[in-house]
Design a protein around this motif. Sequence first.
Motif, PDB file in Angstrom:
ATOM      1  N   UNK A 110       0.837  -1.206   0.000  1.00 57.36           N
ATOM      2  CA  UNK A 110       0.000   0.000   0.000  1.00 57.36           C
ATOM      3  C   UNK A 110       0.874   1.259   0.000  1.00 57.36           C
ATOM      4  N   UNK A 111       0.662   2.096  -0.998  1.00 57.58           N
ATOM      5  CA  UNK A 111       1.379   3.380  -1.123  1.00 57.58           C
ATOM      6  C   UNK A 111       2.901   3.207  -1.161  1.00 57.58           C
ATOM      7  N   UNK A 112       3.353   2.196  -1.884  1.00 53.69           N
ATOM      8  CA  UNK A 112       4.800   1.950  -1.983  1.00 53.69           C
ATOM      9  C   UNK A 112       5.271   2.051  -3.438  1.00 53.69           C
ATOM     10  N   UNK A 113       4.363   1.846  -4.370  1.00 50.11           N
ATOM     11  CA  UNK A 113       4.703   1.828  -5.797  1.00 50.11           C
ATOM     12  C   UNK A 113       5.452   3.092  -6.244  1.00 50.11           C
ATOM     13  N   UNK A 114       5.183   4.216  -5.612  1.00 53.33           N
ATOM     14  CA  UNK A 114       5.798   5.503  -6.007  1.00 53.33           C
ATOM     15  C   UNK A 114       7.323   5.469  -5.974  1.00 53.33           C
ATOM     16  N   UNK A 115       7.879   4.570  -5.141  1.00 54.11           N
ATOM     17  CA  UNK A 115       9.327   4.587  -4.901  1.00 54.11           C
ATOM     18  C   UNK A 115      10.066   3.527  -5.721  1.00 54.11           C
ATOM     19  N   UNK A 116       9.328   2.769  -6.545  1.00 54.66           N
ATOM     20  CA  UNK A 116       9.959   1.700  -7.321  1.00 54.66           C
ATOM     21  C   UNK A 116      10.547   2.257  -8.610  1.00 54.66           C
ATOM     22  N   UNK A 117      11.858   2.034  -8.770  1.00 53.84           N
ATOM     23  CA  UNK A 117      12.510   2.533  -9.995  1.00 53.84           C
ATOM     24  C   UNK A 117      12.263   1.574 -11.155  1.00 53.84           C
ATOM     25  N   UNK A 118      12.268   0.260 -10.865  1.00 58.13           N
ATOM     26  CA  UNK A 118      12.117  -0.746 -11.929  1.00 58.13           C
ATOM     27  C   UNK A 118      10.862  -1.576 -11.621  1.00 58.13           C
ATOM     28  N   UNK A 119       9.750  -1.165 -12.205  1.00 59.49           N
ATOM     29  CA  UNK A 119       8.450  -1.783 -11.904  1.00 59.49           C
ATOM     30  C   UNK A 119       8.451  -3.280 -12.201  1.00 59.49           C
ATOM     31  N   UNK A 120       9.005  -3.679 -13.357  1.00 52.92           N
ATOM     32  CA  UNK A 120       8.994  -5.104 -13.735  1.00 52.92           C
ATOM     33  C   UNK A 120       9.766  -5.946 -12.729  1.00 52.92           C
ATOM     34  N   UNK A 121      10.926  -5.459 -12.359  1.00 50.70           N
ATOM     35  CA  UNK A 121      11.741  -6.228 -11.418  1.00 50.70           C
ATOM     36  C   UNK A 121      11.010  -6.377 -10.075  1.00 50.70           C
ATOM     37  N   UNK A 122      10.404  -5.288  -9.588  1.00 50.56           N
ATOM     38  CA  UNK A 122       9.724  -5.329  -8.284  1.00 50.56           C
ATOM     39  C   UNK A 122       8.530  -6.280  -8.320  1.00 50.56           C
ATOM     40  N   UNK A 123       7.777  -6.273  -9.419  1.00 51.09           N
ATOM     41  CA  UNK A 123       6.610  -7.162  -9.492  1.00 51.09           C
ATOM     42  C   UNK A 123       7.029  -8.617  -9.687  1.00 51.09           C
ATOM     43  N   UNK A 124       8.097  -8.837 -10.470  1.00 51.59           N
ATOM     44  CA  UNK A 124       8.571 -10.215 -10.656  1.00 51.59           C
ATOM     45  C   UNK A 124       9.041 -10.811  -9.324  1.00 51.59           C
ATOM     46  N   UNK A 125       9.738  -9.964  -8.543  1.00 50.82           N
ATOM     47  CA  UNK A 125      10.250 -10.441  -7.251  1.00 50.82           C
ATOM     48  C   UNK A 125       9.093 -10.705  -6.279  1.00 50.82           C
ATOM     49  N   UNK A 126       8.076  -9.860  -6.334  1.00 48.63           N
ATOM     50  CA  UNK A 126       6.889 -10.069  -5.493  1.00 48.63           C
ATOM     51  C   UNK A 126       6.194 -11.364  -5.898  1.00 48.63           C
ATOM     52  N   UNK A 127       6.052 -11.568  -7.209  1.00 52.82           N
ATOM     53  CA  UNK A 127       5.393 -12.792  -7.701  1.00 52.82           C
ATOM     54  C   UNK A 127       6.190 -14.033  -7.302  1.00 52.82           C
ATOM     55  N   UNK A 128       7.512 -13.923  -7.335  1.00 53.90           N
ATOM     56  CA  UNK A 128       8.359 -15.085  -6.998  1.00 53.90           C
ATOM     57  C   UNK A 128       8.031 -15.622  -5.597  1.00 53.90           C
ATOM     58  N   UNK A 129       7.819 -14.725  -4.623  1.00 54.22           N
ATOM     59  CA  UNK A 129       7.626 -15.195  -3.240  1.00 54.22           C
ATOM     60  C   UNK A 129       6.170 -15.571  -2.944  1.00 54.22           C
ATOM     61  N   UNK A 130       5.259 -15.266  -3.888  1.00 58.68           N
ATOM     62  CA  UNK A 130       3.856 -15.678  -3.722  1.00 58.68           C
ATOM     63  C   UNK A 130       3.702 -17.137  -4.128  1.00 58.68           C
ATOM     64  N   UNK A 131       2.844 -17.867  -3.424  1.00 60.42           N
ATOM     65  CA  UNK A 131       2.524 -19.236  -3.850  1.00 60.42           C
ATOM     66  C   UNK A 131       1.696 -19.172  -5.123  1.00 60.42           C
TER      67      UNK A 131
END
Length: 194
Positions: A104-125
């Motif tokens: 929540x309210x963290x996306x503003x600080x992400x420089x590389x959106x793809x990398x951040x979402x891929x890493x988030x997806x990796x740790x999700x079941x």
Amino acid sequence: MGRLIAFIMARETGRQNLRVMDALSIEQGDRILDVGCGHGRSLTELASRAATGRIVGVGPSELMGEIAARRNCAHVEADRVSVVLASVESLPFPDDSFDKVLCVHVRYFWKDLDRCLRETARVLKPGGCLGLSFRTNADLAAVASFPPEIYRFPALAEVAAALDRADLDLAAASDSTNEPVLLLAEKRRVQVAK
Ligand SMILES: C[S@@+](CC[C@H](N)C(=O)[O-])C[C@H]1O[C@@H](n2cnc3c(N)ncnc32)[C@H](O)[C@@H]1O
């Protein structure tokens, strides 16, 4: 000053965090990651909703981590909540660790959106759910109120496309110009070879 900012932040974002938790339909035994947990108020609520589960908050700020751990000290001692100093670009957890991820309210600080979402997806079941909330560039009042060298307000379509590239299927999206958007995305059970 950092503690004062944490106090103001917790008050301002509380309602939005509850909205995302409701949408995630948290279950008793869920393992949940809060990306950018800041002051850690959400961790307290998550621990009460997932009463037999495990809650982990991450963020890059030592001070916020300290505040979050102190706020949740009883749960931390009981090993139900932990606060980890880390950035979303490189999460120190194995693949498929969590049932739900809140951000929540963290996306503003992400420089590389793809990398951040891929890493988030990796740790999700597989089949696990991400609840992502942020203000978009359609909210002109927000865009005008925050320094652009620190805050990046994305277009909704840009984030939706990046979710797809990260093997996260958009399940629901609320969109209204003056409210933060709320996106729910489910991790694909079968990943597409890229
Ligand atoms: C505006 S605060 C929101 C805090 C909390 N999620 C809430 O809703 O109240 C943004 C938080 O994102 C964290 N943050 C910034 N960059 C981050 C990154 N790359 N990875 C993880 N957290 C980050 C900051 O430390 C801060 O705690």
